[in-house]
Motif scaffolding. Structure first.
Motif, mmCIF file in Angstrom:
data_model
loop_
_atom_site.group_PDB
_atom_site.id
_atom_site.type_symbol
_atom_site.label_atom_id
_atom_site.label_comp_id
_atom_site.label_asym_id
_atom_site.label_seq_id
_atom_site.Cartn_x
_atom_site.Cartn_y
_atom_site.Cartn_z
ATOM 1 N N ALA A 137 11.095 9.076 0.249
ATOM 2 C CA ALA A 137 11.717 7.890 0.851
ATOM 3 C C ALA A 137 12.230 8.232 2.238
ATOM 4 C CB ALA A 137 12.847 7.376 -0.039
ATOM 5 N N ALA A 138 11.299 8.280 3.200
ATOM 6 C CA ALA A 138 11.659 8.705 4.549
ATOM 7 C C ALA A 138 11.051 7.804 5.619
ATOM 8 C CB ALA A 138 11.206 10.152 4.777
ATOM 9 N N PHE A 139 10.736 6.547 5.266
ATOM 10 C CA PHE A 139 10.027 5.688 6.204
ATOM 11 C C PHE A 139 10.500 4.241 6.113
ATOM 12 C CE2 PHE A 139 7.440 9.275 5.147
ATOM 13 C CZ PHE A 139 6.886 9.680 6.364
ATOM 14 N N SER A 140 10.602 3.604 7.284
ATOM 15 C CA SER A 140 10.812 2.170 7.364
ATOM 16 C C SER A 140 9.885 1.634 8.455
ATOM 17 C CB SER A 140 12.279 1.842 7.652
ATOM 18 O OG SER A 140 12.493 0.436 7.586
ATOM 19 N N PHE A 141 10.133 0.397 8.930
ATOM 20 C CA PHE A 141 9.266 -0.146 9.974
ATOM 21 C C PHE A 141 10.066 -1.076 10.882
ATOM 22 C CE2 PHE A 141 8.659 -2.428 5.961
ATOM 23 C CZ PHE A 141 8.861 -3.761 6.289
ATOM 24 N N THR A 142 9.546 -1.252 12.081
ATOM 25 C CA THR A 142 10.221 -2.068 13.081
ATOM 26 C C THR A 142 9.907 -3.552 12.869
ATOM 27 O OG1 THR A 142 8.369 -2.094 14.649
ATOM 28 C CG2 THR A 142 9.868 -0.187 14.742
ATOM 29 N N GLY A 145 6.394 -4.271 12.985
ATOM 30 C CA GLY A 145 5.559 -3.709 11.939
ATOM 31 C C GLY A 145 5.148 -2.265 12.123
ATOM 32 N N TYR A 146 5.719 -1.558 13.048
ATOM 33 C CA TYR A 146 5.348 -0.157 13.243
ATOM 34 C C TYR A 146 6.183 0.741 12.327
ATOM 35 C CZ TYR A 146 2.823 -1.754 17.368
ATOM 36 O OH TYR A 146 1.963 -2.409 18.214
ATOM 37 N N ALA A 147 5.510 1.465 11.452
ATOM 38 C CA ALA A 147 6.201 2.379 10.549
ATOM 39 C C ALA A 147 6.722 3.580 11.320
ATOM 40 C CB ALA A 147 5.258 2.836 9.440
ATOM 41 N N TYR A 148 7.888 4.078 10.905
ATOM 42 C CA TYR A 148 8.463 5.237 11.574
ATOM 43 C C TYR A 148 9.204 6.101 10.557
ATOM 44 C CZ TYR A 148 12.809 2.476 11.484
ATOM 45 O OH TYR A 148 13.892 1.736 11.090
ATOM 46 N N VAL A 149 9.457 7.349 10.963
ATOM 47 C CA VAL A 149 10.080 8.339 10.088
ATOM 48 C C VAL A 149 11.601 8.271 10.217
ATOM 49 C CG1 VAL A 149 10.138 10.771 9.427
ATOM 50 C CG2 VAL A 149 8.085 9.822 10.491
ATOM 51 N N LEU A 168 3.466 11.233 -1.912
ATOM 52 C CA LEU A 168 3.207 9.867 -1.482
ATOM 53 C C LEU A 168 4.240 9.467 -0.432
ATOM 54 C CD1 LEU A 168 2.559 8.045 -4.909
ATOM 55 C CD2 LEU A 168 0.932 9.310 -3.490
ATOM 56 N N LEU A 169 3.784 8.804 0.602
ATOM 57 C CA LEU A 169 4.672 8.272 1.644
ATOM 58 C C LEU A 169 5.295 6.989 1.112
ATOM 59 C CD1 LEU A 169 3.677 7.773 5.397
ATOM 60 C CD2 LEU A 169 4.892 6.013 4.115
ATOM 61 N N LEU A 170 6.625 6.964 0.978
ATOM 62 C CA LEU A 170 7.304 5.777 0.456
ATOM 63 C C LEU A 170 7.792 4.923 1.614
ATOM 64 C CD1 LEU A 170 8.411 4.239 -2.040
ATOM 65 C CD2 LEU A 170 10.542 5.495 -1.724
ATOM 66 N N ILE A 171 7.247 3.721 1.742
ATOM 67 C CA ILE A 171 7.643 2.799 2.795
ATOM 68 C C ILE A 171 8.582 1.743 2.228
ATOM 69 C CG2 ILE A 171 5.565 1.369 2.475
ATOM 70 C CD1 ILE A 171 7.441 2.035 5.816
ATOM 71 N N LEU A 197 1.538 -2.591 10.717
ATOM 72 C CA LEU A 197 2.111 -1.830 9.605
ATOM 73 C C LEU A 197 1.024 -1.065 8.861
ATOM 74 C CD1 LEU A 197 4.586 -1.040 8.013
ATOM 75 C CD2 LEU A 197 4.403 -3.174 6.707
ATOM 76 N N VAL A 198 -0.094 -1.711 8.602
ATOM 77 C CA VAL A 198 -1.202 -1.038 7.912
ATOM 78 C C VAL A 198 -1.677 0.164 8.718
ATOM 79 C CG1 VAL A 198 -3.631 -1.262 7.262
ATOM 80 C CG2 VAL A 198 -2.001 -3.047 6.614
ATOM 81 N N ALA A 199 -1.960 -0.034 10.000
ATOM 82 C CA ALA A 199 -2.505 1.039 10.824
ATOM 83 C C ALA A 199 -1.520 2.195 10.969
ATOM 84 C CB ALA A 199 -2.893 0.494 12.193
ATOM 85 N N SER A 200 -0.246 1.879 11.185
ATOM 86 C CA SER A 200 0.734 2.948 11.385
ATOM 87 C C SER A 200 1.010 3.705 10.093
ATOM 88 C CB SER A 200 2.030 2.387 11.974
ATOM 89 O OG SER A 200 2.592 1.368 11.159
ATOM 90 N N LEU A 201 0.982 3.022 8.962
ATOM 91 C CA LEU A 201 1.180 3.704 7.680
ATOM 92 C C LEU A 201 0.051 4.678 7.381
ATOM 93 C CD1 LEU A 201 2.534 0.894 5.304
ATOM 94 C CD2 LEU A 201 3.722 2.986 5.989
#
Length: 419
Positions: A137-142, A145-149, A168-171, A197-201
Motif C-alpha cells: 500500500a504505497a500508491f495513490s493518484f493525482t 489520474g497519474y499514479a505516484y509513490v 502486487l502494487l496496491l493502488i 491512471l492505466v498507463a501510469s500504473l
C-alpha cells in the motif's frame, strides 16, 4: 490440532502436562506476554500431528464410501467426527466434518503499509511460507489520474521476490485525509484521466518489479459504477501477463445507489479480474457501537451472495489482524492488533467471552470511569473463517494488515497447503 479454552484456576504448567508440550511452546505459539498470567476464556492453540478436519457440503450422489476415498480416510473416522450422522440419510447441502491427511489448498494475500512496522522485513521471512501474494500500500493518484509513490516500497518488493512471494502494487484513492470519493469520482468519470491512471500504473508496476496490481478504490460515487468497470477493463487490457487483483466492499445484495457498495458490480468485476477480494472486515466499524469486526454469520451471507456472481476459484475473503477497543457510549476507539487485544485482556485480568453467533471473542474492562469493550479475533474465529473457505472451495484469504501481530493465525496455516 487442539484449541484449549482456559478455565478458572488453570495455569500453563498444568496445560503443558495435559498436552505434552513445553510451557515455552505454548507461550511462543500464542504470543503470551508471560509464563505466569492467563485468564479464563483465553483460547490457546496447541498444534499437533493429527489430520486436519476438512469441511464438506454434501452433493448429489455422495456416499460416505465415496468421500472416504476422496479424502483418503475411513468411514469410521467420518462417523466419529460427526456424532449422530446417519450414513443412510445424507442430505444435499448438509455440512459434515471429514478428518483427512489431504490439506485444504488456499492462496493468501497480505497487505502492508511501508513504514508501519520497523521489523517488517525480518518478520516477512517467517511469514513467507504462508503467503502467496504481498500487496504494498504505497500508491495513490493525482486529480488527473497519474499514479505516484507515497511510501518506501522497493525494499519490500525486493524481499518478497527473494522469498518467492508475488508482490502486487496496491493502488488506493487516498489523500492526506484518507480515502477520497471526490478523487475517485473525478478520475473515473473522465476517460482521459482513466487512461492516465492505466498507463501510469502499468509503467510503475513494470519498472518497480511488481507481478501485478491490486486495486483498492473505495467509496466510489454510485454514478461512476460503469466508469469503474470501464477502468478495470482498460487496465486489464494494458497489463499483459500482470495479475489484476480487485478489492470490493462486502455486501449481501446489489445496492447500486448505496454510497459505499453501490459502484462495485460484482458480476462484471468477477469477469474482468484475475482475483476478487471481498473485504469482509469492519462489520463493527470505527466510530460505531461495539460490534464484532467480522462476524461469521455475516461473512457467510456475503460469501453466498458473492458466489452467485463471482467464480469461486477467483474469490478471496478478508480476515482482520486487528480488533477494536471502543469506549462505551462514545464514538472513541482505537485499533489494536489481535495479539495486543489478547494480551490486553490478560494484563487487565479480563474474562474473555465468546459470541457463538458471530464466532468472535470479546471482553470488557474499566479504565477509571470509562468502560472499554474490545472485539477481536482469535484462533477459534480464524478456524471458523478457514472452514468457510474450505466448505465453499474459495480461492483463499487476505489479511489487513501484516504489521499487526497474529501468531495463532500463522501457526494454524502450517495445517494448510498454500498455493
Amino acid at each position: 490440532m487442539a484449541v484449549h479454552i482456559v478455565k478458572s484456576g488453570e495455569n500453563l504448567w498444568t496445560l503443558s502436562k495435559m498436552y505434552g508440550v513445553t510451557i515455552q511452546h505454548i507461550v511462543e505459539t500464542n504470543g503470551l506476554p508471560s509464563v505466569n498470567l492467563i485468564v479464563p476464556g483465553l483460547a490457546l492453540y496447541i498444534p499437533d500431528q493429527q489430520p486436519i478436519i476438512r469441511y464438506y457440503k454434501i452433493k448429489a450422489g455422495d456416499t460416505l464410501w465415496k468421500l472416504s476415498i476422496q479424502f483418503q480416510t475411513s468411514i469410521a473416522n467420518i462417523l466419529t467426527a460427526n456424532p449422530g450422522l446417519d450414513p443412510n440419510r445424507l442430505s444435499i447441502g448438509q455440512n459434515i466434518n471429514i478428518p483427512s491427511p489431504i490439506k485444504p489448498r488456499f492462496a493468501t494475500l497480505g497487505f502492508i503499509v511501508p513504514g508501519s512496522s520497523p521489523t517488517f522485513l525480518t518478520d516477512l521471512m517467517e511469514m513467507a511460507p504462508q503467503l502467496t501474494y504481498l500487496a504494498v500500500a504505497a500508491f495513490s493518484f493525482t486529480e488527473e489520474g497519474y499514479a505516484y509513490v507515497v511510501g518506501d516500497d522497493l525494499p519490500i518488493v525486493r524481499k518478497s521476490t527473494e522469498l518467492n512471494i508475488l508482490p502486487l502494487l496496491l493502488i488506493q484513492n487516498t489523500t492526506s485525509s484518507g480515502f477520497s470519493k471526490e478523487l475517485a469520482g473525478r478520475v473515473l468519470s473522465t476517460p482521459a484521466y482513466r487512461r492516465n491512471l492505466v498507463a501510469s500504473l502499468v509503467n510503475l508496476a513494470l519498472k518497480r518489479g511488481y507481478r501485478g496490481i491490486s486495486v483498492d478504490i473505495e467509496f466510489i460515487p454510485p454514478p461512476q459504477r460503469e466508469d469503474f468497470t470501464s477502468f478495470l477493463k482498460e487496465l486489464k487490457a494494458a497489463m499483459g501477463s500482470l495479475i489484476l487483483h480487485v478489492n470490493v466492499h462486502a455486501k449481501t445484495e446489489d445496492l447500486p445507489s448505496n454510497p459505499i457498495v453501490g459502484a462495485h458490480d460484482y458480476k462484471k468485476i468477477g469477469e474482468i479480474a484475475d482475483i476478487v477480494a471481498v473485504m469482509t472486515i469492519d462489520y463493527g466499524y470505527p466510530g460505531g457501537p461495539p460490534d464484532p469486526v467480522s462476524p461469521l454469520w455475516w461473512i457467510a451471507l456475503v460469501v453466498r451472495y458473492s458466489l452467485t456472481l463471482i467464480p469461486r476459484d477467483k474469490l478471496q475473503i478478508g480476515l482482520s489482524f486487528y480488533g477494536h477497543d471502543k469506549i462505551s457510549l462514545t464514538s472513541r476507539y482505537h485499533a489494536v492488533s489481535v495479539l495486543a487485544a489478547q494480551n490486553l485482556a490478560i494484563s487487565t485480568g479480563s474474562v474473555i467471552e465468546y459470541d457463538n453467533a458471530a464466532q468472535s471473542p470479546w471482553f470488557r474492562f474499566w479504565r477509571g470511569t470509562e468502560e472499554h469493550i474490545v472485539w477481536f479475533e482469535d484462533i477459534r474465529s480464524y478456524i471458523e473463517k478457514y472452514k468457510l473457505i474450505d466448505l465453499y472451495g474459495l480461492y483463499g484469504a487476505t489479511y489487513w494488515q501484516l504489521s499487526y501481530k497474529a501468531p495463532q493465525n500463522w501457526a494454524y496455516l502450517h495445517k494448510v497447503e498454500i498455493i
